[in-house]
Design an enzyme around this catalytic site. Structure first.
Site, mmCIF file in Angstrom:
data_model
loop_
_atom_site.group_PDB
_atom_site.id
_atom_site.type_symbol
_atom_site.label_atom_id
_atom_site.label_comp_id
_atom_site.label_asym_id
_atom_site.label_seq_id
_atom_site.Cartn_x
_atom_site.Cartn_y
_atom_site.Cartn_z
ATOM 1 N N SER A 126 6.731 -1.644 0.861
ATOM 2 C CA SER A 126 6.944 -0.253 0.527
ATOM 3 C C SER A 126 6.243 0.745 1.452
ATOM 4 C CB SER A 126 6.480 -0.007 -0.905
ATOM 5 O OG SER A 126 5.099 -0.262 -1.036
ATOM 6 N N LYS A 133 -0.332 6.780 2.893
ATOM 7 C CA LYS A 133 0.863 6.604 2.075
ATOM 8 C C LYS A 133 0.811 7.584 0.901
ATOM 9 C CE LYS A 133 2.902 2.472 -0.219
ATOM 10 N NZ LYS A 133 2.676 1.032 -0.450
ATOM 11 N N SER A 179 3.492 -5.148 0.919
ATOM 12 C CA SER A 179 3.873 -3.793 1.339
ATOM 13 C C SER A 179 3.135 -3.229 2.537
ATOM 14 C CB SER A 179 3.710 -2.825 0.176
ATOM 15 O OG SER A 179 4.826 -2.913 -0.654
HETATM 16 N N1 GLN Z 1 8.247 -5.626 -2.037
HETATM 17 C C1 GLN Z 1 7.400 -6.009 -3.127
HETATM 18 C C2 GLN Z 1 7.875 -5.338 -4.392
HETATM 19 O O1 GLN Z 1 8.883 -4.768 -4.345
HETATM 20 C C3 GLN Z 1 5.982 -5.656 -2.797
HETATM 21 C C4 GLN Z 1 5.672 -4.242 -3.013
HETATM 22 C C5 GLN Z 1 4.263 -3.894 -2.699
HETATM 23 O O2 GLN Z 1 3.540 -4.685 -2.095
HETATM 24 N N2 GLN Z 1 3.857 -2.730 -3.147
HETATM 25 O O3 GLN Z 1 7.242 -5.368 -5.400
#
Ligand code: GLN
Length: 488
Positions: free
Chosen positions: A154, A79, A178
């Site tokens: 994400s 990532k 994420s």
């Molecule tokens: N979707 C969650 C957020 O927007 C988790 C994001 C993540 O795990 N980096 O914070």
């Protein structure tokens, strides 16, 4: 079978038997990327030249040594919030649009010493804030199963790349879901390790008390192998824990007789798509047939998790993102004095979701509201964690859906942050509690979109969740299905 569709363990075996070379494998994967990434858009940066050089080196090592590293010569994507020395690291933000990392993060260094070949950096929601990869400042990634749908987020780029065979395996980060939610949306395996299991040094911080690095793979064995390679103590990260790393792959026995699996009733109430509910129900039936003991449990504070998370995560983010001031990192605007330069750099550099979180977090931490929001959230966080401690007195692992729905349409939720936040309802408590959890494929909805089952474990008991996941995977064929990529 095409080389690019091999699993990590199959590719590793073929490399070792010299049936294929790392260079052939890497070439096949880059060809696959060039054939499919115009549609999917999983990658922000490709490291072709460096990867081919690493592959050559890996081939040399494969000729000379009888190495035990299963990662030697294997193409891995990371990532774009992992630092790789000399490589652009954007975190999908304009503010880091031209940022070249000055050093390798610890997981990247571990991958390298295991002989893995890092082929590129995948797309994400800006600063890992989001659930759809639509918050990337550059472009949205598409779900390989249906190009009108999001891949989740994400770590959406990593999930889409694994699902579309654009790499053999990938790394993501998981602060609130994420790794697991995009794994579920793209029909792959994703694991968030226990907080402290994997070093966070050299990943770009979002919410430091929850951020954790983990594997995203084509099957459970690959997940165990990759986790083994990246886990362990790191002096550079004070929150990494000094505990021996088990041989995770050895826990894949296929035997789950008498394993006690808890089903928390709070996860099966509102908003579950019927197809998700049916698939998880069937999967639980399958686990029971394999000898597991199924029992209902309760995690009573679940309903507060989303609210608590969006206070704690935004508070930590507002502090972590203070460093992007236009002076030391990335984009600098031309202001007429220092204050205006700070303000303009941040105004131009951050996208709307990141700004929203900085404002929410700053508000929650401000003098007049600290007790009412941040402190209270910390207290409820302790209760959520206690729920898990209590539940694990009665069971060895917990089964839930990974997400209440399958992949939603691109554009469907982006205007409504609250709705987007609610898509993490099944994954967020796990980060607040710090326990490990894995998502694996357990079915498809009527539109052919993958469904994920989440298996949650005790602190540092990744072995048990991998064992349960493997036993399930052995009895099913979901992980073998591949998306059709020549969609209209
Ligand atoms: N979707 C969650 C957020 O927007 C988790 C994001 C993540 O795990 N980096 O914070």
């Amino acid at each position: 079978m095409s080389l690019y569709s091999l699993t990590l363990h199959d590719a590793s075996e073929k490399l070792r038997k010299r049936e294929i070379s790392s260079q052939e494998l890497i070439e096949a994967v880059f060809q696959r990327i060039s054939d499919t990434d115009d549609d999917i858009r999983a990658y922000l940066t490709l490291c072709r030249d460096a990867a081919l050089a690493q592959a050559k080196q890996a081939d040399r090592r494969l000729q000379q040594e009888s190495t035990s590293s299963p990662l030697l010569g294997i193409p891995i994507a990371v990532k774009d919030n992992f630092l790789i020395q000399g490589v652009r690291t954007t975190c999908a933000s304009k503010i880091l649009g031209d940022f070249i990392a000055p050093y390798d993060g610890s997981t990247v260094a571990r991958l390298r010493s295991a002989g893995a070949v890092i082929i590129g950096k995948t797309n994400l929601d800006e600063f890992a804030m989001g659930s759809s990869a639509e918050n990337s400042a550059f472009f949205s990634t598409r779900n390989p199963w249906n190009f009108d749908r999001v891949p989740g987020g994400s770590s959406g780029g990593s999930a889409a790349a694994v699902a579309a065979d654009q790499c053999v395996a990938a790394l993501g980060t998981d602060t609130g879901g994420s790794i697991r939610q995009p794994a579920a949306f793209c029909g792959i395996v994703g694991l968030k390790p226990t907080y402290g299991r994997v070093s966070r040094y050299g990943i770009i911080a979002f919410a430091s008390s929850m951020d954790q690095v983990g594997p995203m793979t084509k099957d459970v064995r690959d997940c165990a192998l990759l986790l083994e390679a990246i886990s362990g103590h790191d002096q550079a990260d004070a929150t990494s824990v000094n505990r021996p790393v088990p041989k995770y792959s050895e826990s894949l026995t296929g035997d789950i007789k008498s394993l006690r699996l808890g089903i928390p009733k709070e996860y099966f109430t509102t908003g579950l798509q019927p197809a998700v509910e049916q698939s998880i129900g069937a999967a639980i039936g399958q686990l029971e047939k394999s000898g597991a003991i199924i029992q209902e449990i309760s995690l009573p504070h679940t309903e507060y998790a989303v609210a608590v998370y969006y206070i704690v995560a935004t508070a930590e983010a507002s502090s972590n993102l203070a460093r992007y001031d236009g002076m030391r990192f990335g984009h600098r605007a031309a202001g007429k004095d220092l204050t205006e330069t700070y303000m303009l750099s941040r105004e131009e550099g951050f996208g709307p979701e990141v700004k929203r979180r900085i404002m929410l977090g700053t508000y929650a931490l401000s003098a007049g509201y600290y007790d009412a929001y941040y402190l209270k959230a910390q207290r409820v966080r302790a209760l959520i964690r206690r729920d898990f401690d209590e539940a694990f007195k009665h069971c060895d692992a917990i089964i839930t859906p990974t997400s209440p729905t399958t992949a939603f349409k691109i554009g469907e939720k982006i205007q409504n942050p609250l709705e987007m936040y609610l898509s993490d309802i099944c994954t967020i408590s796990i980060n607040l509690a710090g326990v490990p959890a894995l998502s694996l494929p357990c079915g498809f909805d009527a539109g052919g979109l993958p469904i994920g089952m989440q298996i949650i474990g005790k602190h540092f008991d990744e072995s048990t969740i991998l064992r349960a996941a493997y036993a399930y995977e052995q009895q099913t064929h979901w992980h073998k299905k591949k998306p059709r990529l020549n969609q209209p």
